[in-house]
Design an enzyme around this catalytic site. Sequence first.
Site, PDB file in Angstrom:
ATOM      1  N   GLU A 119       0.566  -0.847  -0.459  1.00 47.32           N
ATOM      2  CA  GLU A 119      -0.098   0.022  -0.289  1.00 47.32           C
ATOM      3  C   GLU A 119       0.917   1.237  -0.378  1.00 47.32           C
ATOM      4  OE1 GLU A 119      -3.656   1.689   2.163  1.00 47.32           O
ATOM      5  OE2 GLU A 119      -2.462   0.435   3.401  1.00 47.32           O
ATOM      6  N   LYS A 196      -9.571   2.311  -2.118  1.00 43.38           N
ATOM      7  CA  LYS A 196      -9.976   2.054  -0.843  1.00 43.38           C
ATOM      8  C   LYS A 196     -11.169   2.303  -0.390  1.00 43.38           C
ATOM      9  CE  LYS A 196      -7.134   1.518   3.364  1.00 43.38           C
ATOM     10  NZ  LYS A 196      -5.770   2.556   4.131  1.00 43.38           N
ATOM     11  N   CYS A 233      -5.696  -2.970   2.453  1.00 45.72           N
ATOM     12  CA  CYS A 233      -5.615  -2.662   3.639  1.00 45.72           C
ATOM     13  C   CYS A 233      -7.047  -2.897   4.814  1.00 45.72           C
ATOM     14  CB  CYS A 233      -4.674  -1.141   4.313  1.00 45.72           C
ATOM     15  SG  CYS A 233      -3.545  -1.368   5.512  1.00 45.72           S
TER      16      CYS A 233
END
Length: 384
Positions: A119, A196, A233
Amino acid sequence: MAGAEWKSLEECLEKHLPLPDLQEVKRVLYGKELRKLDLPREAFEAASREDFELQGYAFEAAEEQLRRPRIVHVGLVQNRIPLPANAPVAEQVSALHRRIKAIVEVAAMCGVNIICFQEAWTMPFAFCTREKLPWTEFAESAEDGPTTRFCQKLAKNHDMVVVSPILERDSEHGDVLWNTAVVISNSGAVLGKTRKNHIPRVGDFNESTYYMEGNLGHPVFQTQFGRIAVNICYGRHHPLNWLMYSINGAEIIFNPSATIGALSESLWSIEARNAAIANHCFTCAINRVGTEHFPNEFTSGDGKKAHQDFGYFYGSSYVAAPDGSRTPGLSRSQDGLLVAKLDLNLCQQVNDVWNFKMTGRYEMYARELAEAVKSNYSPTIVKE
């Protein structure tokens, strides 16, 4: 112990357990034993020169009569930042480009078809600081920024799909920042991007100071080597996030992350493996390495004294399969490349055995969730 005092869980187990006990513990923790890949000697030599760990494992499926094996080699890259966080922005980006180029070249020696970086790989994970400059200067266009152009060259030169998670600046929509993964085809063309979906607000994870939840849903990318998705994540903590990528057809879901030992290490080995089992797909969990120190002290409203580091990023990247088997993790303390040979036929084979998609009752949950999100919803609690 959240620091770098020990290399890996696997090394600790191997050091302290007799072989019969070790085999049983690994059977429970990792499922069936995986065959180590016979990677080229020159790849190990190059990895040693460049000071990063190299591991390789094979996930095998049963032989079928009507379908040939669908083999794909994936590469997972974990690394620390090579320069201090207070170095000039351009120098930090260039140093990271050089580091990744060296690792990708070894991945190419190993026949990797799809590679994924960690990430926000082009920068320190500075979102803990809540400072805007210089950290927002690392943001780039997902379509034609310098990092995307760099990755396009890598992809085309090595016939490799590249998943490049970056801090995106969307100049078409008010210069808004996003936490984004760019997917680049092995042809060198930008296949697309994903953002994300879940943004943490816990401890020093002050990311919502910079960007908010993604608005692109759960896209799946059809590559020459298979259908892939990217669950960035914090999204790994949300089972429905994995589920939607799976429903959209993902066979491999990458989880590029930046997470620290004090917060999540006890969860790390479970979550991506569980997602692989629940969704009949392969999952690839990737985490950065090391401790990053920032010029100014910061706090996060959690009662802790002002400090200049986020905590220890513990690496430990691994791949998990739909049958629950998984590779050992990479080191907690060293840069690394994990190569995994996958037979995508295993996804359907496990699906046929466990039938989680068939028995999922999605229509029931869709109906109940549609009610639960209404402002006048009352939970179904049976009382005396």
